[in-house]
Each structure stands twice: as C-alpha cells, then as structure tokens.
Design a protein around this motif. Structure first.
Motif, PDB file in Angstrom:
ATOM      1  N   ALA A 222     -26.188  23.450  -1.578  1.00 15.34           N
ATOM      2  CA  ALA A 222     -25.393  22.549  -2.407  1.00 15.34           C
ATOM      3  C   ALA A 222     -23.929  22.540  -1.971  1.00 15.34           C
ATOM      4  O   ALA A 222     -23.299  21.478  -1.891  1.00 15.34           O
ATOM      5  N   LEU A 223     -23.370  23.719  -1.682  1.00 14.44           N
ATOM      6  CA  LEU A 223     -21.979  23.782  -1.236  1.00 14.44           C
ATOM      7  C   LEU A 223     -21.799  23.096   0.115  1.00 14.44           C
ATOM      8  O   LEU A 223     -20.788  22.428   0.355  1.00 14.44           O
ATOM      9  N   GLY A 224     -22.771  23.258   1.010  1.00 11.66           N
ATOM     10  CA  GLY A 224     -22.701  22.565   2.288  1.00 11.66           C
ATOM     11  C   GLY A 224     -22.717  21.058   2.099  1.00 11.66           C
ATOM     12  O   GLY A 224     -21.982  20.318   2.772  1.00 11.66           O
ATOM     13  N   TYR A 225     -23.558  20.575   1.191  1.00  7.26           N
ATOM     14  CA  TYR A 225     -23.614  19.141   0.896  1.00  7.26           C
ATOM     15  C   TYR A 225     -22.278  18.659   0.341  1.00  7.26           C
ATOM     16  O   TYR A 225     -21.784  17.585   0.710  1.00  7.26           O
ATOM     17  N   TYR A 226     -21.687  19.450  -0.543  1.00  7.13           N
ATOM     18  CA  TYR A 226     -20.386  19.099  -1.118  1.00  7.13           C
ATOM     19  C   TYR A 226     -19.328  18.948  -0.030  1.00  7.13           C
ATOM     20  O   TYR A 226     -18.547  17.982  -0.038  1.00  7.13           O
ATOM     21  N   VAL A 227     -19.290  19.883   0.903  1.00  9.24           N
ATOM     22  CA  VAL A 227     -18.300  19.826   1.980  1.00  9.24           C
ATOM     23  C   VAL A 227     -18.492  18.557   2.806  1.00  9.24           C
ATOM     24  O   VAL A 227     -17.516  17.866   3.155  1.00  9.24           O
ATOM     25  N   VAL A 228     -19.729  18.206   3.116  1.00  7.30           N
ATOM     26  CA  VAL A 228     -20.005  17.007   3.911  1.00  7.30           C
ATOM     27  C   VAL A 228     -19.587  15.751   3.154  1.00  7.30           C
ATOM     28  O   VAL A 228     -18.917  14.863   3.708  1.00  7.30           O
ATOM     29  N   TRP A 314     -10.591  15.136  -6.800  1.00  8.02           N
ATOM     30  CA  TRP A 314     -10.956  15.453  -8.184  1.00  8.02           C
ATOM     31  C   TRP A 314     -12.292  14.830  -8.559  1.00  8.02           C
ATOM     32  O   TRP A 314     -13.133  15.476  -9.182  1.00  8.02           O
ATOM     33  N   ILE A 315     -12.473  13.559  -8.219  1.00  6.47           N
ATOM     34  CA  ILE A 315     -13.728  12.882  -8.547  1.00  6.47           C
ATOM     35  C   ILE A 315     -14.900  13.576  -7.860  1.00  6.47           C
ATOM     36  O   ILE A 315     -15.950  13.833  -8.468  1.00  6.47           O
ATOM     37  N   THR A 316     -14.737  13.906  -6.574  1.00  2.79           N
ATOM     38  CA  THR A 316     -15.814  14.552  -5.833  1.00  2.79           C
ATOM     39  C   THR A 316     -16.148  15.911  -6.427  1.00  2.79           C
ATOM     40  O   THR A 316     -17.327  16.261  -6.603  1.00  2.79           O
ATOM     41  N   ALA A 317     -15.137  16.697  -6.747  1.00  2.00           N
ATOM     42  CA  ALA A 317     -15.375  18.020  -7.332  1.00  2.00           C
ATOM     43  C   ALA A 317     -16.064  17.908  -8.682  1.00  2.00           C
ATOM     44  O   ALA A 317     -17.012  18.659  -8.974  1.00  2.00           O
ATOM     45  N   ALA A 318     -15.609  16.977  -9.523  1.00  6.92           N
ATOM     46  CA  ALA A 318     -16.200  16.835 -10.858  1.00  6.92           C
ATOM     47  C   ALA A 318     -17.649  16.379 -10.775  1.00  6.92           C
ATOM     48  O   ALA A 318     -18.522  16.914 -11.478  1.00  6.92           O
ATOM     49  N   VAL A 319     -17.927  15.393  -9.915  1.00  5.43           N
ATOM     50  CA  VAL A 319     -19.301  14.892  -9.796  1.00  5.43           C
ATOM     51  C   VAL A 319     -20.215  15.974  -9.242  1.00  5.43           C
ATOM     52  O   VAL A 319     -21.341  16.174  -9.722  1.00  5.43           O
ATOM     53  N   PHE A 320     -19.740  16.708  -8.233  1.00  5.28           N
ATOM     54  CA  PHE A 320     -20.572  17.771  -7.657  1.00  5.28           C
ATOM     55  C   PHE A 320     -20.870  18.858  -8.688  1.00  5.28           C
ATOM     56  O   PHE A 320     -22.026  19.281  -8.841  1.00  5.28           O
ATOM     57  N   LEU A 321     -19.848  19.333  -9.383  1.00 10.19           N
ATOM     58  CA  LEU A 321     -20.068  20.401 -10.356  1.00 10.19           C
ATOM     59  C   LEU A 321     -20.986  19.930 -11.485  1.00 10.19           C
ATOM     60  O   LEU A 321     -21.818  20.704 -11.991  1.00 10.19           O
ATOM     61  N   GLY A 322     -20.835  18.667 -11.882  1.00  4.86           N
ATOM     62  CA  GLY A 322     -21.733  18.131 -12.890  1.00  4.86           C
ATOM     63  C   GLY A 322     -23.177  18.141 -12.418  1.00  4.86           C
ATOM     64  O   GLY A 322     -24.088  18.539 -13.155  1.00  4.86           O
ATOM     65  N   ARG A 323     -23.401  17.716 -11.169  1.00  3.68           N
ATOM     66  CA  ARG A 323     -24.757  17.728 -10.611  1.00  3.68           C
ATOM     67  C   ARG A 323     -25.279  19.149 -10.480  1.00  3.68           C
ATOM     68  O   ARG A 323     -26.444  19.427 -10.779  1.00  3.68           O
ATOM     69  N   PHE A 324     -24.434  20.062 -10.035  1.00  2.00           N
ATOM     70  CA  PHE A 324     -24.876  21.426  -9.786  1.00  2.00           C
ATOM     71  C   PHE A 324     -25.290  22.123 -11.083  1.00  2.00           C
ATOM     72  O   PHE A 324     -26.289  22.858 -11.122  1.00  2.00           O
TER      73      PHE A 324
END
Length: 415
Positions: A222-228, A314-324
């Motif tokens: 998941a973290l790798g996907y977030y970075v990409v 911010w948007i990317t971090a919020a969406v990722f954490l919500g999904r995770f």
C-alpha cells in the motif's frame, strides 16, 4: 547517515521485524510489541501538539509583519493573487485526478481488520459529516479556542487570517509587540518540531512494527502504491502548468520548458526550492526575457512562501489514508482538505515533512487514525523530490503570469 536514510532504515527494520513476529507469534515477542507500540503513539501525539500553535503563529507573523506590508503592493499584490489562483487550480485538478487513481489500490481487509474502526464509531463519524449549509456556517467559528481544541483547522485558519489582517490596520507600536510574541512562539514551536522530527526513526519503527505484525505485507504494498500515485499525480499537475504558462503567461511552451528545466533539475536533486532560485532567476531573465523588476520580486517571494504542490499532497494523503483504514471520504471532506491546504500553504513550517505535520489534526477529525501520518513521513523522501519540482515549476509559471500582467499595467499607464 542522513535523517532520510535513518527513517527509511527504521521503516524497513520495522517491516521485517513485524513480518517475523507475524510468522512466528511467540508470546514474548507479542508482549514486546505491546511495549513498543505506545512509543509510536507518543511520537505522533508529539507531532500533533505542535500543529495548532505553529500554524497560528506562522500565519500571523507571515501576514502581519512589516515585510508583508511591503510585499502587498504593486508587483507583490499581483504575485499573491497569482499564487492563490494557481493554488486553487492545483486544488481543483487534485480533487478530480487523485481519487480515481486509488481505485486500483487493493487492501486486504482480512489482514487489516484490526485497523478498522468499530461500526459504532464509523456510524458516528458518518453522522458528523456536515451538509453544505452547515459547512459554510461553520467556517466562521463562534469559539476559536474550541476550534483549536477540536482540530478544526479551516475555521481556525479563517479566524487567524482575520486577526492578522486586523493587525495590519493598527499602528506599528501596537502591532509589533503582538507580532513579536507570535514570532517567538513560532520559533519555539519550530525547535520542538525539529526535535520531534529528529526522533522520526524511533517513531517510525514503533509504528511499523505492530502494523506489519497485524497486516503482513499489505502495508508495504500500500505504501509503495501511495508513493507511485503521489509521484505520478504531481507529474500530471506539472504537465498542466506548461499550457497555463503559455495561455495565461503568454510564453511559448518550448521556451518555458527550456527556461524552467535547469531549476527543475536542481529542485529534483536537492529537494530544495531555495536552492533552485538562482536557476529560476537566470531562466526567467535570460531565457524568457521577463522584466527583472518582476522576476527579482516574484521568484524570491515564491520560493519562500508559495507551495503549489500542497493541495495535491494533502488530497493524496487523505484519500490514501482513508482507503488504507477503510474510511470513505465524502466529496465535501475532500473540498475541506483542498481549501485548508490552499489557506495554510503560506504557513507550512519550513522543516522536513512539515506539510504532514499540519494535516494530522485535519485527518483525525475525519475519523482517520493520525498514526498513519507517521507512515507517510517514513516514505516522504521520493514524493518530496517531485513536490519540490512541482513547486519550482509553479514559481516560474507565476512569474510569467505576473510579468504579463505587469506589461499590461505599464501599457495602461503609457496610454
């Protein structure tokens, strides 16, 4: 080792140790995890405790200082309007582009079941999502102290901006003591923040170990996907800026690309917008032929205050954490994240991972565990390189737009 290398090493060690415990769940190892886990929570709490006083103090000193009074004139005023316009552009693009990129992220809910909020808490969080009318009326807090205590960043920022603008109307003898107080408070908070950031390897290890022990390899994927996704999304916004510079700034795309590339190379390799300033000024003056009185004001102001990549991050971090964590963010919540990013972009602390420190109380109000911010800090090195490149591209775009407006202003004066 540099702090970045230490944090990445702590991330890998925590992941390996957690996977080992998951594979061999001996009782003594499980007890050890129970002892280590509170350390990570304490580290995240230390981050969160600095955010409110830091944001308030930086906003007030940034807006109400005498330097800002000089900046909010002529070219400086046009620059600030341009910065806000580009930030809103980045926010709109981010809200549209980022959420679909996470539709392909698969989270093993069986592996992450222990991370999910219980149904009662989830229902309560969903019930607290305001309607549009409620959200608008809540933008002006009836009690700013309560807003600060509840982590309501956007209403608090609006109150702080109102206070800072009011200070601008006071005589310097009344304004300067207040600004000096908040400047001292901000400096003290930055000292605390630097200490907390220096402890990042310990905090990241203490967060990653229990998380990997519970979720297995899901967290790494998941973290790798977030970075990409973060890197690709920033490249998309960078690509958008070239036609913006052409159509709004009045320069040819090829000329803009040649002028900004040296600064982009410095930004990507150093992760420092300030280090790219000489290349930015050279590209603006020599390659684009912008007015020196424009580039000499706009570009230093931009590299020190203008962070165009912040809404996207911010948007990317919020969406990722919500999904995770299995929390679906509503469109209204994404709008709140985007607007808060725009308003706080000029006061983000100039420390490593400063943008992640500021967003932590905001995601907490949406039901997302703030411990996730610690994991994003651990992998922030690569996204930060792309973010800095986006920022300097935005700096050059802003300079072209202001230069064109200044040419029009000179033409109006001469005619």
């Amino acid at each position: 080792m540099s702090l970045t290398v230490q944090v990445l090493a702590a991330l890998v060690l925590g992941l390996i140790a957690g996977l080992t415990v998951r594979e061999y769940p001996a009782a003594i190892l499980l007890r050890l995890i129970d002892l280590i886990e509170p350390i990570g929570v304490l580290w995240v709490n230390a981050i969160r405790m600095t955010v409110i006083p830091l944001v308030v103090s930086l906003l007030i000193t940034g807006v109400a200082s005498s330097a800002s009074l000089r900046a909010v004139r002529g070219i400086g005023l046009r620059a600030i309007v341009t910065f806000v316009g580009l930030l809103l552009f980045a926010a709109v693009v981010s809200v549209v582009v980022v959420p679909p990129l996470f539709t392909w992220l698969h989270i093993d809910r069986a592996a992450t079941a222990s991370l999910q909020p219980n149904p009662a808490d989830a229902s309560a969080a969903a019930a607290q999502v305001p309607t549009f009318a409620e959200w608008v009326t809540a933008l002006v807090p009836t009690n700013p102290i309560r807003a600060a205590a509840d982590g309501l960043i956007l209403p608090l920022v609006i109150f702080t901006l109102a206070l800072a603008l009011a200070l601008l109307t006071l005589p310097s003898s009344r304004r300067e003591p207040v600004v000096a107080f908040f400047a001292g408070l901000g400096d003290a908070m930055l000292v605390v923040v630097r200490v907390v950031i220096a402890l990042s390897p310990i905090g990241v290890f203490a967060l990653m170990l229990p998380l990997a022990a519970r979720t297995g390899g899901s967290v790494a994927g998941a973290l790798g996907y977030y970075v990409v996704v973060m890197s690709v999304a920033q490249l998309v916004v960078i690509a958008f800026l070239y036609p913006v510079a052409a159509f709004v700034g009045g320069v040819r795309i090829a000329a803009f690309a040649r002028a900004v590339f040296p600064a982009q190379a410095v930004a990507f390799s150093s992760s420092s917008s300030l280090a790219s300033l000489p290349a930015l000024i050279d590209g603006a003056n020599r390659r684009l032929g912008l007015l020196t009185q424009v580039s000499d004001v706009v570009l230093p102001l931009a590299v020190s205050t203008f962070k165009m990549g912040l809404p996207l991050m911010w948007i990317t971090a919020a969406v990722f954490l919500g999904r995770f964590y299995g929390i679906a963010l509503t469109p209204m919540q994404l709008v709140v994240v985007a607007l808060t990013a725009v308003l706080t972009s000029f006061s983000t602390p100039g420390v490593p991972h400063g943008w992640l420190l500021v967003i932590s109380p905001l995601v907490a109000t949406m039901g997302i565990p703030p411990e996730g911010i610690g994991l994003l800090i651990a992998v922030d090195a690569i996204p930060d390189m792309f973010a800095t490149t986006l920022n300097v591209t935005g700096d050059m775009t802003a300079a072209t737009i202001v230069a064109r407006k200044q040419d029009v202003a000179f033409a109006d004066v001469t005619t």
